[in-house]
Design a protein around this motif. Structure first.
Motif, short mmCIF file in Angstrom:
data_model
loop_
_atom_site.label_atom_id
_atom_site.label_comp_id
_atom_site.label_asym_id
_atom_site.label_seq_id
_atom_site.Cartn_x
_atom_site.Cartn_y
_atom_site.Cartn_z
N ALA A 1 41.27 46.44 43.08
CA ALA A 1 42.66 45.95 43.03
C ALA A 1 43.69 47.06 42.89
N LEU A 2 43.31 48.18 42.29
CA LEU A 2 44.30 49.22 42.00
C LEU A 2 45.03 49.75 43.24
N PRO A 3 44.34 50.04 44.36
CA PRO A 3 45.09 50.54 45.51
C PRO A 3 46.17 49.57 45.98
N VAL A 4 45.90 48.29 45.91
CA VAL A 4 46.90 47.28 46.31
C VAL A 4 48.07 47.31 45.34
N MET A 5 47.78 47.33 44.06
CA MET A 5 48.86 47.34 43.06
C MET A 5 49.67 48.64 43.12
N ILE A 6 49.00 49.75 43.41
CA ILE A 6 49.72 51.02 43.54
C ILE A 6 50.68 50.98 44.73
N ARG A 7 50.22 50.40 45.84
CA ARG A 7 51.12 50.26 47.01
C ARG A 7 52.31 49.38 46.67
N ALA B 1 44.85 52.23 32.01
CA ALA B 1 46.26 52.07 31.60
C ALA B 1 46.98 53.41 31.60
N MET B 2 46.31 54.44 31.11
CA MET B 2 46.93 55.76 31.06
C MET B 2 47.25 56.29 32.46
N GLU B 3 46.37 56.02 33.41
CA GLU B 3 46.59 56.50 34.78
C GLU B 3 47.59 55.65 35.56
N ALA B 4 47.60 54.34 35.28
CA ALA B 4 48.31 53.41 36.16
C ALA B 4 49.74 53.11 35.74
N ILE C 1 51.98 49.54 36.56
CA ILE C 1 50.82 48.65 36.34
C ILE C 1 50.46 48.66 34.86
N ARG C 2 50.33 47.49 34.29
CA ARG C 2 49.89 47.35 32.90
C ARG C 2 48.44 46.88 32.87
N VAL C 3 47.67 47.38 31.90
CA VAL C 3 46.27 47.00 31.75
C VAL C 3 45.98 46.75 30.27
N ASN C 4 45.57 45.54 29.94
CA ASN C 4 45.22 45.17 28.58
C ASN C 4 43.93 44.36 28.58
#
Length: 261
Positions: A128-134, A171-174, A179-182
């Protein structure tokens, strides 16, 4: 936006959506306006989607083996194809397959526990991350466990400890991409009997005793001395998935009646 509309206009992937907490999350997100891709490797997930649609919600089902990166990638591609984006990913796959003292686990069982309770979250985040980064935005909610400190589930505990670690590190990278990660860490939860059991084998007398040890320790560790309900687990997951938690990332919230794991 009212509380009842927290997910209006949002595309939300819910994994492990056929049963238990995942099913409750999928129903609740749809009831609050979200477009839900309900994902599971069981065909039972189709019934959850039918229930959502019958209630006037928007949902589609997708079957995938999320223990593989191919399955996770196919899931994300399906969400993008259907909804155009992925606003929220809720990783709910995992659960103890066996309950026994660590010295009784076989090598293959240890590997199976890790594959079941770590890799679906790891692969789904990676897909999912590449999509959210775009998109320059998105929210990920991982479902961990307070069983990172628990008896008779050492491989499962290790897997969920990995979920906690990847939650903090991603979370630290994104964060710079919006992007939030919990994660939430459920304690013991009363849920309807699983229609697709994690372990269909008839337990031995020792296995019955060992599982009772898990139940006893769970209740003893909780300040409330009880199991929670599915609704009590769904609520904090939806909080983290919504904009109500917009200033929170990299956090793991114990939801175990005072058992901090």
């Amino acid at each position: 936006m009212s509380r009842a509309d927290r997910f209006t206009g949002k595309s939300v992937i819910v994994t492990g959506a056929a049963q238990g907490i995942g099913r409750g999350v999928a129903l609740a997100v749809a009831a609050e306006g979200g477009q839900v891709l309900a994902v599971d490797r069981s065909v039972v997930v189709d019934e959850v989607v039918a229930e959502i649609v019958a209630a006037g919600g928007s949902a589609a089902s997708f079957q995938a083996d999320l223990e593989t990166f191919a399955g996770a990638s196919a899931m994300v591609s399906e969400a993008v194809t259907r909804f155009g984006r992925v606003d929220v990913l809720i990783n709910n796959v995992g659960g103890t397959i066996w309950a026994k003292p660590f010295e009784h686990y076989e090598e293959a069982q240890i590997e199976a526990e890790i594959r079941r309770s770590l890799f679906p979250t790891l692969w789904s985040c990676r897909a999912a991350l590449p999509v959210m980064i775009r998109q320059q935005g998105g929210t990920i909610v991982n479902v961990s466990s307070v069983a990172t400190r628990g008896v008779h589930r050492v491989p499962y505990s290790a897997a969920k400890g990995g979920v906690n670690a990847l939650t903090a590190s991603i979370a630290m990278e994104a964060t710079r991409h919006g992007i939030r990660v919990n994660a939430t860490a459920p304690g013991g939860t009363e849920a309807p009997p699983r229609r697709i059991p994690r372990n269909a084998a008839q337990p031995s007398p020792d296995e019955v005793s060992w599982y009772q040890g898990v139940v006893d320790q769970t209740i003893d560790s909780s300040l409330m001395h009880r199991y929670g309900t599915v609704d009590e687990q769904v609520a904090p997951i939806l909080f983290f998935a919504s904009d109500e938690s917009s200033y929170i990332t990299g956090s793991v919230l114990p939801v175990g009646g005072g058992d901090l794991g």
